[in-house]
Design a protein around this motif. Structure first.
Motif, PDB file in Angstrom:
ATOM      1  N   LEU A   1      55.536  16.879  10.804  1.00  0.00           N
ATOM      2  CA  LEU A   1      55.437  18.234  11.331  1.00  0.00           C
ATOM      3  C   LEU A   1      55.615  19.288  10.237  1.00  0.00           C
ATOM      4  O   LEU A   1      56.415  19.098   9.314  1.00  0.00           O
ATOM      5  CB  LEU A   1      56.532  18.462  12.379  1.00  0.00           C
ATOM      6  N   PRO A   2      54.908  20.423  10.356  1.00  0.00           N
ATOM      7  CA  PRO A   2      55.246  21.541   9.479  1.00  0.00           C
ATOM      8  C   PRO A   2      56.649  22.028   9.831  1.00  0.00           C
ATOM      9  O   PRO A   2      57.065  21.974  10.992  1.00  0.00           O
ATOM     10  CB  PRO A   2      54.187  22.598   9.821  1.00  0.00           C
ATOM     11  N   GLY A   3      57.381  22.476   8.842  1.00  0.00           N
ATOM     12  CA  GLY A   3      58.760  22.923   9.056  1.00  0.00           C
ATOM     13  C   GLY A   3      58.877  24.421   8.896  1.00  0.00           C
ATOM     14  O   GLY A   3      58.095  25.048   8.171  1.00  0.00           O
ATOM     15  N   MET A   4      59.860  25.007   9.561  1.00  0.00           N
ATOM     16  CA  MET A   4      60.131  26.440   9.435  1.00  0.00           C
ATOM     17  C   MET A   4      61.627  26.695   9.368  1.00  0.00           C
ATOM     18  O   MET A   4      62.407  26.148  10.161  1.00  0.00           O
ATOM     19  CB  MET A   4      59.556  27.210  10.628  1.00  0.00           C
ATOM     20  N   LEU A   5      62.027  27.532   8.417  1.00  0.00           N
ATOM     21  CA  LEU A   5      63.371  28.106   8.434  1.00  0.00           C
ATOM     22  C   LEU A   5      63.330  29.322   9.356  1.00  0.00           C
ATOM     23  O   LEU A   5      62.438  30.163   9.226  1.00  0.00           O
ATOM     24  CB  LEU A   5      63.785  28.570   7.034  1.00  0.00           C
ATOM     25  N   ALA A   6      64.281  29.413  10.285  1.00  0.00           N
ATOM     26  CA  ALA A   6      64.366  30.552  11.190  1.00  0.00           C
ATOM     27  C   ALA A   6      65.656  31.297  10.870  1.00  0.00           C
ATOM     28  O   ALA A   6      66.751  30.804  11.140  1.00  0.00           O
ATOM     29  CB  ALA A   6      64.355  30.086  12.640  1.00  0.00           C
ATOM     30  N   LEU A   7      65.535  32.474  10.281  1.00  0.00           N
ATOM     31  CA  LEU A   7      66.678  33.194   9.722  1.00  0.00           C
ATOM     32  C   LEU A   7      66.982  34.427  10.560  1.00  0.00           C
ATOM     33  O   LEU A   7      66.188  35.369  10.630  1.00  0.00           O
ATOM     34  CB  LEU A   7      66.380  33.572   8.270  1.00  0.00           C
ATOM     35  N   HIS A   8      68.139  34.397  11.212  1.00  0.00           N
ATOM     36  CA  HIS A   8      68.512  35.474  12.126  1.00  0.00           C
ATOM     37  C   HIS A   8      69.034  36.692  11.375  1.00  0.00           C
ATOM     38  O   HIS A   8      69.462  36.618  10.217  1.00  0.00           O
ATOM     39  CB  HIS A   8      69.563  34.979  13.123  1.00  0.00           C
ATOM     40  N   GLY A   9      69.025  37.813  12.079  1.00  0.00           N
ATOM     41  CA  GLY A   9      69.621  39.040  11.568  1.00  0.00           C
ATOM     42  C   GLY A   9      70.928  39.316  12.288  1.00  0.00           C
ATOM     43  O   GLY A   9      71.614  38.395  12.736  1.00  0.00           O
ATOM     44  N   HIS A  10      71.272  40.595  12.448  1.00  0.00           N
ATOM     45  CA  HIS A  10      72.522  40.948  13.119  1.00  0.00           C
ATOM     46  C   HIS A  10      72.441  40.597  14.606  1.00  0.00           C
ATOM     47  O   HIS A  10      71.413  40.778  15.248  1.00  0.00           O
ATOM     48  CB  HIS A  10      72.823  42.428  12.942  1.00  0.00           C
ATOM     49  N   GLY A  11      73.550  40.123  15.115  1.00  0.00           N
ATOM     50  CA  GLY A  11      73.627  39.685  16.498  1.00  0.00           C
ATOM     51  C   GLY A  11      74.723  38.652  16.594  1.00  0.00           C
ATOM     52  O   GLY A  11      75.723  38.724  15.878  1.00  0.00           O
ATOM     53  N   TYR A  12      74.541  37.647  17.439  1.00  0.00           N
ATOM     54  CA  TYR A  12      75.586  36.645  17.585  1.00  0.00           C
ATOM     55  C   TYR A  12      75.262  35.324  16.895  1.00  0.00           C
ATOM     56  O   TYR A  12      75.844  34.296  17.177  1.00  0.00           O
ATOM     57  CB  TYR A  12      75.976  36.443  19.055  1.00  0.00           C
ATOM     58  N   GLY A  13      74.309  35.365  15.947  1.00  0.00           N
ATOM     59  CA  GLY A  13      74.091  34.209  15.088  1.00  0.00           C
ATOM     60  C   GLY A  13      72.907  33.347  15.455  1.00  0.00           C
ATOM     61  O   GLY A  13      71.979  33.792  16.133  1.00  0.00           O
ATOM     62  N   SER A  14      72.938  32.105  15.007  1.00  0.00           N
ATOM     63  CA  SER A  14      71.799  31.207  15.166  1.00  0.00           C
ATOM     64  C   SER A  14      71.492  30.901  16.622  1.00  0.00           C
ATOM     65  O   SER A  14      70.358  30.566  16.973  1.00  0.00           O
ATOM     66  CB  SER A  14      72.048  29.905  14.394  1.00  0.00           C
ATOM     67  N   ARG A  15      72.484  30.971  17.489  1.00  0.00           N
ATOM     68  CA  ARG A  15      72.224  30.725  18.914  1.00  0.00           C
ATOM     69  C   ARG A  15      71.165  31.695  19.444  1.00  0.00           C
ATOM     70  O   ARG A  15      70.341  31.343  20.292  1.00  0.00           O
ATOM     71  CB  ARG A  15      73.518  30.869  19.720  1.00  0.00           C
TER      72      ARG A  15
END
Length: 342
Positions: free
Chosen positions: A93-107
């Motif tokens: 599978l192609p992979g992706m990093l998903a990088l969050h901004g301000h909020g409550y995090g990776s959830r």
């Protein structure tokens, strides 16, 4: 402040007198020096599976990895089930990093509510990590330091909850480091982990970030050429048109970078690799005018690289949020084109 900007503009102008490849090499060297003193503190990944949950269309894992000495980081890994993949994906599978901004995090990007249940609302992040998985990617969404489970204890007191950006920035500055640099390095360590996953094709890994996560995606992709495609949401602009003219979190500021380049020039280090810029027409902190100015500078950079067709943008009706309306079809097309080149 205007005097300082004009002074740095004179220093930046000198850089433009260099040849394209020489300037690009110099800027990459300067960016690494500004952001990555953490490399000498590199810790083994030593991944540990914390939890695994199956859903109808994907599997969600919570994994913990080492980043730098003394720090470990939780990462959500979202794996689409074969029966739910929307397009033919031969092999890995192609992979992706998903990088969050301000909020409550990776959830927040993984579609998980703060209490751990599936979230009923999309929020500004629009659950983009979950959507990337539903589009056929294996996705790694790290919990960036200062957010969610990785806040300082004093910032988790009920009624006084906040991110730990300010506290951590002050501590790091005393050591000549920045929180942006630490987060970029941790994003790169997440890339190290994603690339070693059996499900992922290490030749087809991209990144997508929103707001502060867009900053991380931009700088990580500029530094690490293993990232083959980048999506920047709610971030691309000029320093002068946003970061320097509007109040932003302290995590956006990196000492000394303006002496060498404006923000579009740093982002331009991604060229000639594919880049998609997305922003809301009514975004109050990354104004559309500044976004358009930055995109035009990027278009010139990509044109000089003979890769103008690899730069796409979408300024959509909306505010400071992820749309994704043109992002996911673009990613599919990008991976299909890359597959033909491999």
């Amino acid at each position: 402040m205007e005097t300082l900007y004009k002074r740095s503009a004179a220093a930046r102008k000198k850089q433009t007198e260099l040849g394209r490849e020489e300037r690009k090499s110099l800027l990459k060297e300067r960016l690494r020096a500004a952001l990555l003193p953490f490399e000498e503190m590199r810790a083994p990944l030593n991944p540990i599976l914390l939890e695994r949950t199956e859903y109808d269309d994907h599997v969600r894992e919570r994994v913990e990895i080492g980043t730098v000495t003394g720090l470990r980081m939780p990462v959500y890994v979202l794996i689409p089930k074969e029966s739910s993949r929307p397009w033919e994906l031969p092999g890995k599978l192609p992979g992706m990093l998903a990088l969050h901004g301000h909020g409550y995090g990776s959830r927040e990007v993984a579609g998980v509510a703060p209490d751990g249940t599936m979230s009923a609302t999309k929020g500004g992040h629009n659950r983009f990590a979950l959507e990337l998985a539903r589009q056929g990617h294996i996705v790694a969404a790290p919990e960036m330091i200062g957010f969610g489970d990785r806040r300082l204890l004093r910032d988790t007191v009920p009624g006084k909850e906040r991110s730990s950006c300010n506290s951590l920035t002050g501590q790091l500055l005393m050591h000549g480091m920045s929180i942006a640099g630490l987060r970029v390095y941790e994003a790169i360590r997440t890339l190290d982990y994603l690339a070693m996953r059996a499900e992922a094709d290490p030749r087809a890994i991209g990144c997508m970030g929103f707001s502060g996560g867009g900053l991380l995606a931009a700088y990580a992709a500029a530094i690490d050429e293993r990232i083959k495609a980048a999506v920047l949401c709610g971030f691309t602009s000029t320093y002068k048109g946003s970061i320097l003219s509007i109040n932003h979190c302290i995590d956006n500021y990196i000492p000394g970078v303006l002496e060498y380049a404006e923000l579009p020039d740093w982002i331009g280090l991604i060229a000639p690799r594919p880049l998609f810029v997305e922003s809301g027409e009514n975004d109050p902190i990354f104004p559309a005018g500044s976004v358009r100015e930055a995109v035009e500078i990027l278009r010139n950079i990509y044109r000089d690289e003979g890769a103008e067709h690899r730069l796409q943008s979408d300024i959509f009706p909306g505010a400071h949020e992820v749309s994704g309306r043109n992002v996911y079809p673009w990613l599919r097309s990008t991976w299909q084109s890359l597959e033909k080149e491999l």
